[in-house]
Scaffold this motif. Structure first.
Motif, PDB file in Angstrom:
ATOM      1  N   ARG A 118     -11.537 -35.484 142.373  1.00  0.00           N
ATOM      2  CA  ARG A 118     -10.245 -34.806 142.441  1.00  0.00           C
ATOM      3  C   ARG A 118      -9.649 -34.567 141.062  1.00  0.00           C
ATOM      4  O   ARG A 118      -8.877 -33.634 140.876  1.00  0.00           O
ATOM      5  CB  ARG A 118      -9.281 -35.615 143.318  1.00  0.00           C
ATOM      6  N   ASP A 119     -10.012 -35.408 140.086  1.00  0.00           N
ATOM      7  CA  ASP A 119      -9.497 -35.241 138.723  1.00  0.00           C
ATOM      8  C   ASP A 119     -10.667 -35.239 137.743  1.00  0.00           C
ATOM      9  O   ASP A 119     -10.637 -35.902 136.707  1.00  0.00           O
ATOM     10  CB  ASP A 119      -8.521 -36.373 138.407  1.00  0.00           C
ATOM     11  N   PHE A 120     -11.713 -34.445 138.080  1.00  0.00           N
ATOM     12  CA  PHE A 120     -12.961 -34.543 137.322  1.00  0.00           C
ATOM     13  C   PHE A 120     -12.820 -34.140 135.862  1.00  0.00           C
ATOM     14  O   PHE A 120     -13.575 -34.578 135.008  1.00  0.00           O
ATOM     15  CB  PHE A 120     -14.077 -33.717 138.002  1.00  0.00           C
ATOM     16  N   LEU A 121     -11.837 -33.294 135.555  1.00  0.00           N
ATOM     17  CA  LEU A 121     -11.686 -32.855 134.173  1.00  0.00           C
ATOM     18  C   LEU A 121     -11.258 -33.999 133.258  1.00  0.00           C
ATOM     19  O   LEU A 121     -11.464 -33.939 132.049  1.00  0.00           O
ATOM     20  CB  LEU A 121     -10.661 -31.715 134.100  1.00  0.00           C
ATOM     21  N   SER A 122     -10.683 -35.048 133.833  1.00  0.00           N
ATOM     22  CA  SER A 122     -10.280 -36.208 133.040  1.00  0.00           C
ATOM     23  C   SER A 122     -11.431 -37.182 132.812  1.00  0.00           C
ATOM     24  O   SER A 122     -11.257 -38.187 132.120  1.00  0.00           O
ATOM     25  CB  SER A 122      -9.122 -36.947 133.737  1.00  0.00           C
ATOM     26  N   HIS A 123     -12.590 -36.909 133.407  1.00  0.00           N
ATOM     27  CA  HIS A 123     -13.746 -37.797 133.291  1.00  0.00           C
ATOM     28  C   HIS A 123     -14.928 -37.001 132.730  1.00  0.00           C
ATOM     29  O   HIS A 123     -15.653 -36.349 133.496  1.00  0.00           O
ATOM     30  CB  HIS A 123     -14.097 -38.393 134.654  1.00  0.00           C
ATOM     31  N   PRO A 124     -15.145 -37.025 131.432  1.00  0.00           N
ATOM     32  CA  PRO A 124     -16.223 -36.226 130.825  1.00  0.00           C
ATOM     33  C   PRO A 124     -17.587 -36.477 131.456  1.00  0.00           C
ATOM     34  O   PRO A 124     -18.404 -35.557 131.550  1.00  0.00           O
ATOM     35  CB  PRO A 124     -16.198 -36.683 129.355  1.00  0.00           C
ATOM     36  N   SER A 125     -17.854 -37.687 131.898  1.00  0.00           N
ATOM     37  CA  SER A 125     -19.163 -37.963 132.513  1.00  0.00           C
ATOM     38  C   SER A 125     -19.353 -37.176 133.794  1.00  0.00           C
ATOM     39  O   SER A 125     -20.481 -36.799 134.145  1.00  0.00           O
ATOM     40  CB  SER A 125     -19.302 -39.461 132.801  1.00  0.00           C
ATOM     41  N   MET A 126     -18.265 -36.883 134.520  1.00  0.00           N
ATOM     42  CA  MET A 126     -18.377 -36.106 135.756  1.00  0.00           C
ATOM     43  C   MET A 126     -18.817 -34.671 135.456  1.00  0.00           C
ATOM     44  O   MET A 126     -19.554 -34.058 136.224  1.00  0.00           O
ATOM     45  CB  MET A 126     -17.047 -36.109 136.502  1.00  0.00           C
ATOM     46  N   ILE A 127     -18.368 -34.128 134.334  1.00  0.00           N
ATOM     47  CA  ILE A 127     -18.767 -32.778 133.949  1.00  0.00           C
ATOM     48  C   ILE A 127     -20.209 -32.781 133.454  1.00  0.00           C
ATOM     49  O   ILE A 127     -21.023 -31.934 133.837  1.00  0.00           O
ATOM     50  CB  ILE A 127     -17.822 -32.241 132.855  1.00  0.00           C
ATOM     51  N   GLU A 128     -20.533 -33.753 132.623  1.00  0.00           N
ATOM     52  CA  GLU A 128     -21.874 -33.805 132.024  1.00  0.00           C
ATOM     53  C   GLU A 128     -22.958 -34.048 133.075  1.00  0.00           C
ATOM     54  O   GLU A 128     -24.018 -33.415 133.053  1.00  0.00           O
ATOM     55  CB  GLU A 128     -21.913 -34.911 130.972  1.00  0.00           C
ATOM     56  N   LEU A 129     -22.709 -34.929 134.019  1.00  0.00           N
ATOM     57  CA  LEU A 129     -23.751 -35.338 134.971  1.00  0.00           C
ATOM     58  C   LEU A 129     -23.926 -34.365 136.129  1.00  0.00           C
ATOM     59  O   LEU A 129     -25.008 -34.295 136.726  1.00  0.00           O
ATOM     60  CB  LEU A 129     -23.435 -36.729 135.527  1.00  0.00           C
ATOM     61  N   PHE A 130     -22.881 -33.600 136.466  1.00  0.00           N
ATOM     62  CA  PHE A 130     -22.936 -32.779 137.666  1.00  0.00           C
ATOM     63  C   PHE A 130     -22.833 -31.281 137.391  1.00  0.00           C
ATOM     64  O   PHE A 130     -22.712 -30.490 138.321  1.00  0.00           O
ATOM     65  CB  PHE A 130     -21.826 -33.198 138.638  1.00  0.00           C
ATOM     66  N   ASN A 131     -22.892 -30.883 136.121  1.00  0.00           N
ATOM     67  CA  ASN A 131     -22.814 -29.452 135.808  1.00  0.00           C
ATOM     68  C   ASN A 131     -24.103 -28.746 136.221  1.00  0.00           C
ATOM     69  O   ASN A 131     -25.204 -29.236 135.973  1.00  0.00           O
ATOM     70  CB  ASN A 131     -22.570 -29.257 134.315  1.00  0.00           C
ATOM     71  N   ILE A 132     -23.966 -27.587 136.874  1.00  0.00           N
ATOM     72  CA  ILE A 132     -25.153 -26.869 137.348  1.00  0.00           C
ATOM     73  C   ILE A 132     -25.255 -25.449 136.814  1.00  0.00           C
ATOM     74  O   ILE A 132     -26.337 -24.839 136.890  1.00  0.00           O
ATOM     75  CB  ILE A 132     -25.198 -26.822 138.895  1.00  0.00           C
ATOM     76  N   ALA A 133     -24.175 -24.883 136.274  1.00  0.00           N
ATOM     77  CA  ALA A 133     -24.234 -23.482 135.841  1.00  0.00           C
ATOM     78  C   ALA A 133     -23.043 -23.142 134.969  1.00  0.00           C
ATOM     79  O   ALA A 133     -22.060 -23.893 134.887  1.00  0.00           O
ATOM     80  CB  ALA A 133     -24.269 -22.556 137.060  1.00  0.00           C
ATOM     81  N   GLY A 134     -23.141 -21.990 134.329  1.00  0.00           N
ATOM     82  CA  GLY A 134     -22.029 -21.410 133.600  1.00  0.00           C
ATOM     83  C   GLY A 134     -21.714 -20.035 134.156  1.00  0.00           C
ATOM     84  O   GLY A 134     -22.611 -19.313 134.600  1.00  0.00           O
TER      85      GLY A 134
END
Length: 606
Positions: A118-134
């Protein structure tokens, strides 16, 4: 048509906020049309961060949650372009969890997984580990056009060169064998399904299909890391990097952002083009209300509920409205708001800063001088959106009795729910003594929220309830702090017909307005920052005839503007982070205002 015409304001003037606002428009608008959003594939949308455009969304066919966020601006000589990151957070029991890296897979099993989403932008690991595309969204100034581009690898493959081992109860357990995949996630196909829903939404909002589609590929890459953290990247024969570009309007190659005009190594992807030959974005502009049958014949009423929110100046209407909207968006319901301001500058729409339609009716009062505009505002909202709720927030000086007759005339398009009145528990007695409008606001209410209970003693609360009951013994009375109450406690019952509710209250004839009580407004604008000590000194000297002050000012030595809120001698200055306005001003509301005296009082030195 002009592709930015439906979007209010000049979104190209400020590149970074503009490109985010354009994406926000396309996300939110289609989700305000219940039938269409379901057919296109949306199953939920939530703004995930307060100070940046980050979204969590659910789409048909996926038990997990997608995360979309603004990354950075991209060079674009003839318009604006922004890069957005796309994440996918699988359901903990979803089979694709096994395709994630070990660290991400373990995170999906943690109890704080969904709060992090729900607040993934505050957790850099959530972006790094689950990013799939740009994704890149670009908008041209001239010629009129827009592009949406998706880029991702067919699979995100990461190799653990030395394997992965963990210690458990004194034993060394192997999770990944040396040289095996730590991650092998189907990134492009997953991202394509979200991209399809978004691109189809844009076609619906713009009332036109994309004018061109480009499908391309080039060799993808594989990552590998060793136990020391060294990372290697090399080209892969089995993984492709794919690129899909949709163009809306007339955009030539010379008008593309630089990242989209890059042709190095890209080849036409005929198989992807064939797969997307019947993509839903080609026909989405033909969607209307998606009604395959007359639901009225089944007793289903699709009219939005109309709630009138009233209350004297400073009672807490805006705070209540913020909580109400947050609750409804969490439950995938959409709210449209009609706000009115008394005074030359409308403020509350800027303070709320939410994703819903706000029709501000400035320079007057809906229930007084601007009676007749409510129907027009409702028509404007219903022509563009299909909200679940419409909230009519009146000015603090509005008499709701002067509005009920007009509401009865719009029952074909809305279902009248109730009049909700916010009462300032701290200032109830003096407010009732000085204003017959405040008396009528309580008398007209179906629901009364006695606000600011956190600042009242138990005896004061009971005394206020007794005073309210003498005026309106039939209303439901709830106590609140900061206007915070679960709407399910007070709404969602069968709405009362306006006529039935009106009969129980004296609505015949003319009722008091703020003009009768010699209540007026005055606005002072500021072209320079103010010193805190001078501002507070002036606020301390405001005459008692001023009920309310609100506005936005800059302070010396501070980068963030301050929101000024003043009620009955008490005031607060809070940070104002919204980028919606550059105006700096104070609006004064009171009886028998002396503009010259206020101008002298607030002629503050720097």
């Amino acid at each position: 048509m002009h592709l930015h015409q439906p979007i209010p304001g000049d979104r190209l003037a400020n590149s970074e906020t503009g490109i985010q606002e354009i994406l926000r428009y396309h996300l939110v608008r289609v989700n305000l049309v219940p039938g269409v959003r379901h057919v296109i594939g949306w199953r939920g949308l939530q703004n995930a961060a307060h100070n940046s455009d980050a979204w969590t969304a659910r789409i048909d066919g996926y038990p997990g949650v997608f995360g979309l966020f603004f990354d950075q601006m991209e060079p674009h000589s003839s318009g604006i372009a922004g890069r957005f990151g796309l994440n996918y957070f699988p359901h903990p029991e979803e089979s694709c969890v096994e395709s994630l890296c070990v660290q991400a897979g373990m995170l999906t099993q943690q109890p704080d997984y969904y709060p992090r989403i729900r607040d993934f932008l505050s957790h850099p690991s959530m972006i790094e580990l689950f990013n799939i595309a740009g994704m890149i969204l670009s908008v041209n100034r001239a010629p009129d056009g827009m592009q949406l581009m998706l880029t991702s690898n067919t699979r995100q493959r990461v190799i653990a060169i030395d394997g992965i081992f963990v210690e458990h109860e004194g034993q060394r357990i192997q999770l990944v064998r040396p040289g095996d995949n730590d991650q092998n996630f189907p990134a492009f196909d997953t991202a394509l399904d979200f991209f399809t829903v978004l691109a189809t939404s844009m076609a619906f909002n713009l009332s036109q299909a994309p004018t061109s589609m480009v499908c391309q590929y080039r060799p993808g890459t594989v990552k590998a890391y060793d136990a020391g953290g060294q990372i290697k990247v090399w080209a892969s024969d089995t993984i492709q990097e794919k690129r899909l570009i949709l163009t809306y309007g007339n955009v030539g190659e010379a008008d593309l952002p630089s990242v989209a005009s890059d042709t190095a190594g890209w080849q036409d992807d005929r198989s992807l083009a064939t797969l997307l030959a019947d993509a839903p974005w080609l026909t989405a502009h033909q969607l209307r209300d998606c009604k395959s049958l007359d639901k009225s014949q089944l007793g289903i009423d699709e009219r939005p509920q109309l709630i009138v929110v009233t209350g004297f100046l400073g009672a807490g209407k805006t705070s209540f409205l913020q909580h109400f909207i947050e609750h409804q968006t969490r439950n995938n319901r959409f709210v449209a708001v009609i706000q009115n301001e008394i005074g030359a500058v409308g403020l509350d729409g800027r303070v709320l800063d939410h994703d819903y339609a706000v029709v501000e009716i400035d320079e007057g009062c809906i229930c007084c001088t601007l009676v007749g505009n409510v129907k027009k505002a409702l028509g404007q909202i219903m022509s563009d959106f299909h909200p679940d709720y419409i909230v009519l927030e009146t000015t603090g000086l509005a008499n709701p009795f002067n509005l009920l007759d007009e509401l009865a005339e719009v029952e074909e398009i809305v279902r009248f729910d109730s009049v909700t009145t916010l009462v300032d528990g701290l200032n109830l007695a003096p407010t009732l003594e000085s204003s017959s409008i405040a008396h009528d606001q309580i008398r007209a209410a179906d629901i009364i929220l006695l606000n600011k209970k956190d600042q009242l003693t138990a005896g004061q609360i009971e005394e206020s309830k007794t005073r309210i009951a003498r005026i309106n013994p039939d209303a439901l009375v709830f106590t609140t702090s900061h206007g915070d109450i679960n709407p399910a406690l007070i709404y969602n019952a069968d709405p009362l017909p306006v006529a039935a509710g009106a009969k129980s209250k004296p609505v015949v004839g003319k009722h008091a307005t703020h003009r009768h009580e010699q209540i007026d407004t005055h606005t002072i604008t500021f072209s320079h920052p103010l010193a805190m000590k001078h501002l507070t000194a002036a606020l301390d000297q405001v005459p008692k005839t001023i009920f309310r002050i609100k506005g936005i000012v800059n302070l010396v030595g501070e980068a963030t503007p301050r929101l000024v809120q003043y009620v009955a001698g008490r005031y607060a200055l809070s940070e104002f982070n919204s980028a919606n306005t550059d105006d700096r001003y104070l609006v004064f509301i009171g009886q028998r205002i002396d503009p010259l005296a206020l101008e002298r009082l607030f002629d503050l030195p720097v």
